[in-house]
Design a protein around this motif. Sequence first.
Motif, short mmCIF file in Angstrom:
data_model
loop_
_atom_site.label_atom_id
_atom_site.label_comp_id
_atom_site.label_asym_id
_atom_site.label_seq_id
_atom_site.Cartn_x
_atom_site.Cartn_y
_atom_site.Cartn_z
N GLN A 212 34.78 -15.84 13.09
CA GLN A 212 33.93 -15.25 14.12
C GLN A 212 32.54 -15.88 14.12
O GLN A 212 31.99 -16.21 15.18
CB GLN A 212 33.83 -13.73 13.90
N ALA A 213 31.97 -16.06 12.93
CA ALA A 213 30.64 -16.65 12.83
C ALA A 213 30.65 -18.10 13.30
O ALA A 213 29.73 -18.55 14.00
CB ALA A 213 30.13 -16.56 11.40
N ALA A 214 31.69 -18.85 12.93
CA ALA A 214 31.78 -20.25 13.33
C ALA A 214 31.91 -20.36 14.85
O ALA A 214 31.33 -21.26 15.47
CB ALA A 214 32.97 -20.92 12.65
N ARG A 215 32.67 -19.45 15.45
CA ARG A 215 32.82 -19.47 16.91
C ARG A 215 31.49 -19.20 17.60
O ARG A 215 31.15 -19.86 18.60
CB ARG A 215 33.85 -18.42 17.33
N GLU A 216 30.71 -18.27 17.04
CA GLU A 216 29.40 -17.95 17.63
C GLU A 216 28.47 -19.16 17.57
O GLU A 216 27.79 -19.50 18.55
CB GLU A 216 28.78 -16.77 16.88
N ILE A 217 28.43 -19.83 16.42
CA ILE A 217 27.56 -20.99 16.27
C ILE A 217 28.06 -22.14 17.14
O ILE A 217 27.27 -22.88 17.75
CB ILE A 217 27.49 -21.41 14.79
N TRP A 218 29.38 -22.33 17.21
CA TRP A 218 29.95 -23.39 18.05
C TRP A 218 29.53 -23.21 19.51
O TRP A 218 29.12 -24.17 20.18
CB TRP A 218 31.47 -23.39 17.92
N ARG A 219 29.63 -21.99 19.99
CA ARG A 219 29.25 -21.73 21.37
C ARG A 219 27.78 -22.03 21.61
O ARG A 219 27.41 -22.59 22.65
CB ARG A 219 29.55 -20.26 21.72
N ARG A 220 26.94 -21.66 20.65
CA ARG A 220 25.51 -21.93 20.81
C ARG A 220 25.23 -23.43 20.82
O ARG A 220 24.43 -23.92 21.61
CB ARG A 220 24.73 -21.22 19.71
N LEU A 221 25.88 -24.17 19.93
CA LEU A 221 25.68 -25.62 19.88
C LEU A 221 26.19 -26.31 21.15
O LEU A 221 25.68 -27.36 21.55
CB LEU A 221 26.39 -26.21 18.66
N MET A 222 27.19 -25.70 21.80
CA MET A 222 27.74 -26.26 23.02
C MET A 222 27.06 -25.72 24.28
O MET A 222 27.55 -25.87 25.40
CB MET A 222 29.25 -25.98 23.09
N ASP A 223 25.90 -25.05 24.10
CA ASP A 223 25.11 -24.52 25.21
C ASP A 223 25.85 -23.46 26.01
O ASP A 223 25.67 -23.33 27.23
CB ASP A 223 24.67 -25.65 26.16
N ALA A 224 26.72 -22.70 25.34
CA ALA A 224 27.40 -21.60 26.03
C ALA A 224 26.45 -20.40 26.16
O ALA A 224 25.63 -20.14 25.29
CB ALA A 224 28.65 -21.18 25.24
#
Length: 318
Positions: A212-224
Amino acid sequence: GHLLRPHSHEAADKVDAAMEASAAGIRALWISLAVLAGTAAVQAAVVAVSGSVALLGDTLHNASDALTAVPLGIAFLVGRRPPTRRYTYGFGRAEDLAGIVVVLLIAVSSALTAAEALLRLAHPRPVTSLAAVAVAALIGFAGNEVVARYRIVVGRRIGSAALVADGLHARADGFTSLAVLLGAGGVALGWNWADPAVGLLITVAILAVLRQAAREIWRRLMDAVDPALVDQAERALRQTPGVLGVGQVRLRWTGHQLRAECEVIVDPGATVVEAHEVAVSAEHALLHALPRLTAALVHADPEPRAGADHHAILAPHR
């Protein structure tokens, strides 16, 4: 002044809000560090006496969660630096990089717990001081839940994905503390395998939080961004006087600050000054509609006349 930044008094408000957000994030981190460090210290003392691998896993998670305050604290401080000629958008992305460090710490702590649990299953050892283990587990749950609630609330208020991810990690650690009680109860019944088995269950729970935490950070890094924010921005633009339509709307997070790039359609008979005034009004509407928005670039396009090539029309810029 409008060409370079938002309206003067609102720019000051937004800078103050950004500084306040960073200060709130740093305060949340250090308070969390103090609470979790105390919790981990108590649990470590009980681990040394009891030899419980389940409590060891819980202690490692609490200690790693406390240590995440260090990279996040550094990121919040770095993010407060003003933009430079090289880093023209500022240093807010440091928070997202710190989020990666948090995810790695979660992964390392779960791996250590799994390794120790498997070793204990292969070479069983007795667990003593079960009452102390149970008390330490309850202390771990209480400390983690307090920290989790605090971090998540502050993180969502200031728009920090890294702080929210850190709060979710703390919440998972709280529930794994309760799992330690199951291990202690099993050992009390004579099931010596219960303690390392709970250690493995803790690992599985932490892996779920890691995802869950990795998905949140991934989205932020991808400008989601949350699509609801885009809908909110489009509504604010459509309600702006002089705006005949809304084109593309782009939103992106830079740390815990939101930026916008938008296109609006204006009257083709409007002068450059009139189109500029509409764009300024649209910008102000966005700043009021999106609480974490610190900057907006609004591009004014004239409405195409019948039979005219829209792309051939020279649109005024903000």
